[in-house]
Motif scaffolding. Structure first.
Motif, PDB file in Angstrom:
ATOM      1  N   CYS A 113       0.817  -1.221   0.000  1.00  0.00           N
ATOM      2  CA  CYS A 113       0.000   0.000   0.000  1.00  0.00           C
ATOM      3  C   CYS A 113       0.846   1.264   0.000  1.00  0.00           C
ATOM      4  CB  CYS A 113      -0.948  -0.008   1.190  1.00  0.00           C
ATOM      5  SG  CYS A 113      -0.133  -0.233   2.797  1.00  0.00           S
ATOM      6  N   THR A 114       1.854   1.313   0.855  1.00  0.00           N
ATOM      7  CA  THR A 114       2.686   2.507   0.987  1.00  0.00           C
ATOM      8  C   THR A 114       4.149   2.111   1.088  1.00  0.00           C
ATOM      9  OG1 THR A 114       2.634   2.520   3.411  1.00  0.00           O
ATOM     10  CG2 THR A 114       0.826   3.661   2.274  1.00  0.00           C
ATOM     11  N   TRP A 115       4.996   3.106   0.886  1.00  0.00           N
ATOM     12  CA  TRP A 115       6.437   2.847   0.953  1.00  0.00           C
ATOM     13  C   TRP A 115       6.857   2.415   2.343  1.00  0.00           C
ATOM     14  CZ3 TRP A 115       9.539   3.060  -3.361  1.00  0.00           C
ATOM     15  CH2 TRP A 115      10.896   2.866  -3.143  1.00  0.00           C
ATOM     16  N   SER A 119       8.486  -1.147   1.276  1.00  0.00           N
ATOM     17  CA  SER A 119       9.311  -0.410   0.313  1.00  0.00           C
ATOM     18  C   SER A 119       9.851  -1.322  -0.785  1.00  0.00           C
ATOM     19  CB  SER A 119      10.461   0.300   1.029  1.00  0.00           C
ATOM     20  OG  SER A 119      11.225  -0.611   1.792  1.00  0.00           O
ATOM     21  N   SER A 122       7.149  -1.958  -3.305  1.00  0.00           N
ATOM     22  CA  SER A 122       6.831  -0.667  -3.925  1.00  0.00           C
ATOM     23  C   SER A 122       7.872  -0.332  -4.989  1.00  0.00           C
ATOM     24  CB  SER A 122       6.778   0.437  -2.874  1.00  0.00           C
ATOM     25  OG  SER A 122       5.682   0.263  -1.998  1.00  0.00           O
ATOM     26  N   THR A 327       2.986   7.469   7.002  1.00  0.00           N
ATOM     27  CA  THR A 327       3.464   6.854   5.756  1.00  0.00           C
ATOM     28  C   THR A 327       4.140   7.863   4.846  1.00  0.00           C
ATOM     29  OG1 THR A 327       1.341   7.174   4.628  1.00  0.00           O
ATOM     30  CG2 THR A 327       1.646   5.118   5.831  1.00  0.00           C
ATOM     31  N   HIS A 333       9.370   9.010  -2.603  1.00  0.00           N
ATOM     32  CA  HIS A 333       8.994   7.709  -2.060  1.00  0.00           C
ATOM     33  C   HIS A 333       7.477   7.575  -2.225  1.00  0.00           C
ATOM     34  CE1 HIS A 333      12.944   8.117  -0.168  1.00  0.00           C
ATOM     35  NE2 HIS A 333      12.943   6.801  -0.069  1.00  0.00           N
ATOM     36  N   ASN A 335       3.573   6.410  -2.638  1.00  0.00           N
ATOM     37  CA  ASN A 335       2.620   5.483  -2.040  1.00  0.00           C
ATOM     38  C   ASN A 335       1.612   5.099  -3.115  1.00  0.00           C
ATOM     39  OD1 ASN A 335       3.813   5.727   0.530  1.00  0.00           O
ATOM     40  ND2 ASN A 335       2.592   7.534   0.998  1.00  0.00           N
ATOM     41  N   ASP A 338      -2.046   6.092  -3.194  1.00  0.00           N
ATOM     42  CA  ASP A 338      -2.441   7.424  -3.655  1.00  0.00           C
ATOM     43  C   ASP A 338      -2.684   7.480  -5.147  1.00  0.00           C
ATOM     44  OD1 ASP A 338      -2.278   8.463  -1.094  1.00  0.00           O
ATOM     45  OD2 ASP A 338      -0.186   9.078  -1.324  1.00  0.00           O
TER      46      ASP A 338
END
Length: 475
Positions: A113-115, A119, A122, A327, A333, A335, A338
């Motif tokens: 979902c997010t960094w 990570s 991602s 986050t 970086h 996400n 988004d």
């Protein structure tokens, strides 16, 4: 499994290894024996209800027993989409590294979902998205994300289009009468009224009629409506037809209308020289949706959405949230939450990355080209057959045809082909589906499996000829 192997919802390492080994052996045996199995199997609900319909147990059973039941009573009753003679709908034949990638991502319990949360995956998604950007021919300003499939990609594309247009009050969306139902559904989800979703007629080759598109847009503008987006097809799921992408891009640029290209089925033909030529103009679209679980040989679910100006996605989907305030991790970086409608997201990039790293693009390119070549050979076979008739031009990997003895009424020909289809469903080691082409019933084969050979295609066409002759009066 002995009770002492359990602790709460956990399992001992030895128990885990035994169970995983049995599951792995079952998968390898299945893949190795696919060609000798039926391409499809199903069961009536009453039967499955009697086998599986029960309240949840208060006390568990041995895990190996549960696995055996899943392998015998659940998983076999499905289309074998990776069978070399499964030609129905749009097949899917995943690589083994892709399968293992999903296993690993589940075992590592990744939420991409997010960094901050993941990570590593991602970064892989950035890498894979950039590969797709290059294959399309998009500029560096493009951005995107991996999705569950073409349906989600279409929704996200039209939401981005709506945001970029400033949320028009009376939007209209245009698509071909050959477009996938996902495009219609996406327009509704994006807030377009059902009566403002325009189905533009297709021409004799099943591409969008541009004159009719021009007329409808002008008519809607005159009526106070606000044309939002045109959805073009880069390989319809019906015939594989490709809309006139370059001319549509010219028109949409002149009219300030978002051009979205549905390339869910055909998009990965771009990795070949033939596909690049056929899909010329796709790089001018505002957005493109492509499904790697189709012609890029990955397990479900992995589609993708690319947007020529990547900022449009974050404008539409980037929403702050107190729970997620941690986050934010410095510049550059990203996400992925988004960029689309999902927060919790599978690590979809891992399977594409592992597959390509394992086999290399030369072998992927050859696998895609195999589908293009086999479809053309099938086209030639059908055109030379005294019994079969080609129903649409072959552009990508889909071939539409029928049995036509030449001296029968349309009603009789329709009946013959429905009879052939029914026999294939139940009697043979192949599977294909049907469609309606401007009201005429057609058989349809989709050839995108990297394990399919000409012998598989020829055997299937021979079977259709045989069944067709037997269905004729006096056959």
């Amino acid at each position: 499994m002995p009770e002492d192997d359990w602790g709460g919802l956990g399992m001992t390492p030895d128990a885990m290894r035994r169970l995983a080994a049995k599951a792995t052996e079952a998968l390898i045996d299945r893949i190795g024996g696919l060609g000798e199995q039926h391409a499809w199997d199903g069961e009536f609900r009453e039967v499955l209800e009697s086998q599986l319909g029960a309240p949840p147990p208060e006390r568990g059973r041995p895990a190996e027993e549960v696995l055996e039941q899943a392998l015998s009573d659940v998983l076999p009753y499905a289309a074998r989409l990776d069978h070399p003679r499964f030609f129905g709908f749009v097949p899917s034949a995943p690589t083994w590294p892709g399968v293992l990638a999903d296993y690993l991502a589940a075992g590592f319990n990744i939420n991409s979902c997010t960094w901050l949360v993941s990570s590593g995956t991602s970064q892989l998604e950035l890498v894979v998205v950039d590969w797709i950007r290059g294959w399309i021919g998009y500029p560096q300003t493009a951005g995107g994300l991996l999705t569950s499939g073409g349906s989600a990609a279409s929704v996200e594309a039209l939401v981005a289009a709506r945001e970029a247009a400033g949320h028009p009050e009376r939007p209209t969306v245009y698509m071909s009468d050959q477009s996938h139902s996902a495009q219609k559904r996406a327009a509704l989800v994006a807030g377009v009224r059902r009566e403002h979703v325009r189905l533009v007629p297709s021409d004799e080759n099943f591409g969008m009629d541009l004159a009719e598109l021009h007329r409808r847009v002008a008519e809607d503008r005159a009526g106070g409506l606000q044309p939002l987006a045109v959805c073009a097809n880069a390989g319809t799921a019906v015939t594989g037809a490709i809309d006139p992408l370059m001319a549509m891009a010219d028109f949409c640029e002149g009219e300030a209308i978002w051009l979205h290209v549905d390339a869910a089925y055909g998009g990965f033909a771009l990795v070949t020289a033939d596909g690049k030529r056929l899909l010329d103009g796709i790089e001018r679209a505002d957005s493109v949706g492509m499904d790697a679980h189709k012609w890029f040989f990955q397990p479900y679910e992995v589609g993708g959405l690319m947007v020529k100006n990547g900022q449009h996605l974050e404008n539409a989907f980037g929403i702050g949230n107190d729970v997620l305030q941690d986050t934010v991790w410095g510049a550059n970086h990203p996400n992925f939450a988004d960029r689309g409608l999902q927060l919790s997201r599978a690590a979809r990039a891992l399977k594409i990355w592992m597959s390509v790293q394992t086999f290399g693009m030369a072998r992927f390119r050859a696998a895609v080209q195999n589908g293009l070549d086999l479809a053309r050979r099938a086209e030639s076979y059908i055109e030379s057959s005294p019994v079969l008739e080609l129903m649409a031009p072959v552009t990508l990997g889909i071939v539409c045809f029928r049995v036509n003895p030449g001296d029968a009424t349309e009603e009789a020909v329709d009946g013959i082909n429905r009879n052939v289809l029914a026999r294939v469903f139940w009697d043979e080691l192949a599977f294909f589906s049907s469609t309606l082409l401007k009201g005429r019933f057609s058989l349809r084969i989709c050839i995108v499996n990297h394990t399919t050979t000409w012998e598989d295609v020829r055997r299937t066409l021979d079977m259709v000829e045989r069944f067709g002759r037997e269905a004729l009066p006096g056959g």
